[in-house]
Design an enzyme around this catalytic site. Structure first.
Site, PDB file in Angstrom:
ATOM      1  N   TYR A   6       0.816  -1.224   0.000  1.00  0.00           N
ATOM      2  CA  TYR A   6       0.000   0.000   0.000  1.00  0.00           C
ATOM      3  C   TYR A   6       0.844   1.266   0.000  1.00  0.00           C
ATOM      4  O   TYR A   6       0.450   2.257   0.601  1.00  0.00           O
ATOM      5  CB  TYR A   6      -0.938   0.030   1.227  1.00  0.00           C
ATOM      6  CG  TYR A   6      -1.786  -1.198   1.413  1.00  0.00           C
ATOM      7  CD1 TYR A   6      -2.719  -1.581   0.450  1.00  0.00           C
ATOM      8  CD2 TYR A   6      -1.672  -1.980   2.562  1.00  0.00           C
ATOM      9  CE1 TYR A   6      -3.513  -2.705   0.621  1.00  0.00           C
ATOM     10  CE2 TYR A   6      -2.460  -3.110   2.746  1.00  0.00           C
ATOM     11  CZ  TYR A   6      -3.371  -3.466   1.775  1.00  0.00           C
ATOM     12  OH  TYR A   6      -4.146  -4.574   1.959  1.00  0.00           O
ATOM     13  N   TYR A 133     -14.396  -4.490   2.948  1.00  0.00           N
ATOM     14  CA  TYR A 133     -13.045  -4.952   2.602  1.00  0.00           C
ATOM     15  C   TYR A 133     -13.004  -6.466   2.825  1.00  0.00           C
ATOM     16  O   TYR A 133     -13.320  -6.948   3.921  1.00  0.00           O
ATOM     17  CB  TYR A 133     -11.969  -4.281   3.476  1.00  0.00           C
ATOM     18  CG  TYR A 133     -10.603  -4.846   3.172  1.00  0.00           C
ATOM     19  CD1 TYR A 133      -9.864  -4.397   2.073  1.00  0.00           C
ATOM     20  CD2 TYR A 133     -10.075  -5.887   3.932  1.00  0.00           C
ATOM     21  CE1 TYR A 133      -8.634  -4.947   1.758  1.00  0.00           C
ATOM     22  CE2 TYR A 133      -8.839  -6.445   3.630  1.00  0.00           C
ATOM     23  CZ  TYR A 133      -8.127  -5.979   2.545  1.00  0.00           C
ATOM     24  OH  TYR A 133      -6.919  -6.530   2.233  1.00  0.00           O
ATOM     25  N   ASP A 223     -17.523 -12.724   6.872  1.00  0.00           N
ATOM     26  CA  ASP A 223     -16.072 -12.604   6.809  1.00  0.00           C
ATOM     27  C   ASP A 223     -15.621 -12.072   8.173  1.00  0.00           C
ATOM     28  O   ASP A 223     -15.640 -10.865   8.420  1.00  0.00           O
ATOM     29  CB  ASP A 223     -15.677 -11.652   5.675  1.00  0.00           C
ATOM     30  CG  ASP A 223     -14.173 -11.388   5.630  1.00  0.00           C
ATOM     31  OD1 ASP A 223     -13.456 -11.846   6.547  1.00  0.00           O
ATOM     32  OD2 ASP A 223     -13.725 -10.706   4.689  1.00  0.00           O
ATOM     33  N   LYS A 250      -6.467 -13.891  10.240  1.00  0.00           N
ATOM     34  CA  LYS A 250      -5.713 -12.987  11.113  1.00  0.00           C
ATOM     35  C   LYS A 250      -5.370 -13.592  12.481  1.00  0.00           C
ATOM     36  O   LYS A 250      -4.296 -14.174  12.623  1.00  0.00           O
ATOM     37  CB  LYS A 250      -6.448 -11.646  11.242  1.00  0.00           C
ATOM     38  CG  LYS A 250      -6.363 -10.841   9.945  1.00  0.00           C
ATOM     39  CD  LYS A 250      -6.701  -9.372  10.139  1.00  0.00           C
ATOM     40  CE  LYS A 250      -6.288  -8.548   8.933  1.00  0.00           C
ATOM     41  NZ  LYS A 250      -7.354  -8.335   7.939  1.00  0.00           N
TER      42      LYS A 250
HETATM   43  C1  LIG Z   1      -7.381  -8.716   6.458  1.00  0.00           C
HETATM   44  C2  LIG Z   1      -8.711  -9.099   5.944  1.00  0.00           C
HETATM   45  C3  LIG Z   1      -8.847 -10.006   4.863  1.00  0.00           C
HETATM   46  C4  LIG Z   1      -7.665 -10.517   4.080  1.00  0.00           C
HETATM   47  O1  LIG Z   1      -6.830 -11.324   4.822  1.00  0.00           O
HETATM   48  P1  LIG Z   1      -5.329 -11.588   4.295  1.00  0.00           P
HETATM   49  O2  LIG Z   1      -4.806 -12.621   5.230  1.00  0.00           O
HETATM   50  O3  LIG Z   1      -4.617 -10.269   4.406  1.00  0.00           O
HETATM   51  O4  LIG Z   1      -5.431 -12.042   2.889  1.00  0.00           O
HETATM   52  C5  LIG Z   1     -10.119 -10.382   4.491  1.00  0.00           C
HETATM   53  N1  LIG Z   1     -11.206  -9.918   5.130  1.00  0.00           N
HETATM   54  C6  LIG Z   1     -11.124  -9.045   6.162  1.00  0.00           C
HETATM   55  C7  LIG Z   1     -12.362  -8.602   6.839  1.00  0.00           C
HETATM   56  C8  LIG Z   1      -9.876  -8.597   6.597  1.00  0.00           C
HETATM   57  O5  LIG Z   1      -9.793  -7.712   7.597  1.00  0.00           O
END
Ligand SMILES: *Cc1c(COP(=O)(O)O)cnc(C)c1O
Length: 400
Positions: A6, A133, A223, A250
Site C-alpha cells: 500500500y 473490505y 467474513d 488474522k
Molecule cells: C485482512 C482481511 C482479509 C484478508 O486477509 P489476508 O490474510 O490479508 O489475505 C479479508 N477480510 C477481512 C475482513 C480482513 O480484515
C-alpha cells in the site's frame, strides 16, 4: 529490494526496523513501542508468547509441513475438530487456506458452485456492503468496496455480478426484493467493517439479513477475518447470528503464521457431497493445513478459552470508553468504540498527518489511514499501557 504494501515507493518514509518483539512491545534498536495495531489485528496474545512458541517448537521436531493432497496429520485433524466443536451451529466443515483473501475466495466459490452443482445457473450475483473490505485478490476486490481498488478494477468496467448496499435495512430489503433469484450469497464483515474505516452497525441488520437469506435461499457469509476471536466484544459475531459460511484468519494463529479457514455448514457441504466428481470443490492452496500453523492455532484457542479472553476484551472496552467516550474536538467527526477496537474519525485526513511519528516518539506504534486514527491492541495489554495508547491519541489533538 522490498516492494512494501500500500505504498508509493517513491515517496514512502522508511519503515521502522524491528529487532525484537515481546508481549505488547516492538523493539527498534533505540526504542520500545507498544504495538497498538497488533500487527494488522492478529497478535492477540502479544509477541513471543512462551506457550505459542513452545507449540511451534514441539511440532517442528515432528515436521514443519506436509501437503493435504492425499495426506493428513494430527495437528490439522485436531484443529478441525476443535473448530467444529467450538464454533456455533452446524459450522462443521473446515477448509484451510494460507490467507484471509484466499479463504474469502473459497467462500465465494462455495456459494457459486453450490448452485452450479444444482444447475441453477442464474445464481451468479453476490450482494455485498458499501465500504466492504474482503482482501486484495481480484474477486475479493470486486466484492470489496475500496476506492483505491476501483482504480485497477476500472480496466474491466462495471461488474454486473456484484451489488453493494449500505448497512440499512430498507436497502437490504429492496436488494432482495429485486435480485433474490440471481443472488447466490450475501457477504458481510459483521458489525465492524475494518479496513473500510472501522465502521460499526447494528446487529438488527444482520438478523434481518438472516431472515431474507432463509426466505430466498441465499447463503449468508460472515467474513470474520478481522472481527473473529473477540475483536467486537463477541467471541464471534456468528454467536449472535448464524451464517452459512464463516471465514476466519488474522488472529487464528495468534498472529504467528499466515493461516485462515472457510467453515461451511451442513447444507453447503451437502451441495458438493455426491457421486459426481465434477461436483467437488476444486481448490487447494499449497500450504493449507500447515502443521506449524495448526499447532499454534490450537494453542492460541486454548489460551483464549482458558484465560477468559472475553473478560480481558470487556475490560479493554470499559477502559477505552472511560478514557475516550466524552473526548471531543472540532476536528473529530466521530469516536467509535466496539470491543477491542477504537477509532477516531476526523473530518480532514490532514489532521492526522504526522501522527505516526508523534506516537513513535512517545513509545506507541500506530498506523492511521485516511481519516481514521485507531487502535486494535493485543488483548494481553495492561491497563497503564492501554491508557498510554489512548492518552497519546488525545495528546495529539491537545498539542495542535
Ligand atoms: C485482512 C482481511 C482479509 C484478508 O486477509 P489476508 O490474510 O490479508 O489475505 C479479508 N477480510 C477481512 C475482513 C480482513 O480484515
Amino acid at each position: 529490494m522490498i516492494w512494501y504494501p500500500y505504498e508509493q515507493m517513491k515517496t514512502m518514509k522508511s519503515p521502522y526496523k524491528i529487532v525484537n518483539a515481546e508481549g505488547v512491545y516492538l523493539y527498534t534498536q533505540e526504542r520500545k513501542l507498544i504495538d497498538s495495531v497488533s500487527s494488522w489485528w492478529s497478535v492477540i496474545h502479544g509477541y513471543k508468547h512462551p506457550e505459542l512458541d513452545h507449540a511451534i517448537e514441539a511440532q517442528l521436531k515432528q515436521f514443519a509441513h506436509v501437503m493435504l493432497g492425499g495426506l493428513t496429520h494430527e495437528p490439522v485433524q485436531q484443529l478441525s475438530d476443535k473448530l467444529q466443536s467450538w464454533l456455533p451451529g452446524d459450522l462443521d466443515y473446515c477448509f484451510f487456506s494460507d490467507s484471509g483473501s484466499v479463504a474469502v475466495e473459497v467462500a465465494l466459490k462455495m456459494a457459486l458452485q453450490y448452485y452450479m452443482n444444482r444447475e441453477e445457473m442464474q445464481r451468479t450475483m453476490v450482494l455485498a456492503l458499501e465500504h466492504a473490505y474482503h482482501g486484495d485478490t481480484f474477486k475479493t476486490m470486486e466484492v470489496g468496496d475500496d476506492e483505491d481498488y476501483h482504480f485497477v478494477l476500472k480496466a474491466y468496467g462495471d461488474n454486473p455480478n456484484v451489488l453493494h448496499i449500505p448497512t440499512k435495512i430498507s436497502a437490504l430489503e429492496q436488494a432482495f426484493e429485486q435480485y433474490h433469484a440471481k443472488l447466490n450469497c450475501f457477504i458481510v464483515e459483521p458489525l465492524l467493517q475494518g479496513a473500510g474505516g472501522m465502521l460499526m452497525y447494528d446487529v438488527s441488520f444482520l438478523k434481518r439479513a438472516r431472515e431474507l437469506c432463509d426466505q430466498y435461499g441465499v447463503f449468508l457469509i460472515f467474513d470474520e477475518v478481522a472481527t473473529g476471536f473477540g475483536r467486537t466484544g463477541n467471541r464471534f459475531v456468528a454467536d449472535l447470528v448464524l451464517p452459512d459460511i464463516l471465514v476466519i484468519g488474522k488472529a487464528l494463529t495468534g498472529g504467528y503464521i499466515g493461516h485462515a479457514a472457510t467453515i461451511a455448514n451442513r447444507k453447503v457441504f451437502e451441495g458438493f457431497y455426491d457421486e459426481n466428481p465434477d461436483h467437488a470443490l476444486m481448490h487447494g492452496p499449497t500450504f493449507m493445513g500447515n502443521a506449524l500453523a495448526c499447532s499454534v492455532a490450537l494453542k492460541s484457542i486454548e489460551l483464549f478459552e482458558k484465560q477468559d479472553y472475553m473478560s480481558k476484551i470487556r475490560k479493554i472496552e470499559e477502559i477505552t470508553r472511560r478514557e475516550l467516550e466524552d473526548f471531543s474536538d472540532p476536528r473529530i467527526k466521530e469516536v467509535r468504540i466496539m470491543g477491542g477496537c477504537v477509532c477516531i474519525e476526523v473530518h480532514d485526513p490532514d489532521t492526522i498527518k504526522g501522527y505516526q511519528q508523534f506516537a513513535f516518539e512517545r513509545g506507541v506504534f500506530s498506523r492511521p489511514f485516511l481519516n481514521y486514527l485507531y487502535a486494535m491492541v493485543p488483548y494481553v495489554i495492561e491497563e497503564d499501557e492501554l491508557v498510554k495508547v489512548l492518552a497519546t491519541m488525545k495528546d495529539w489533538f491537545a498539542k495542535k
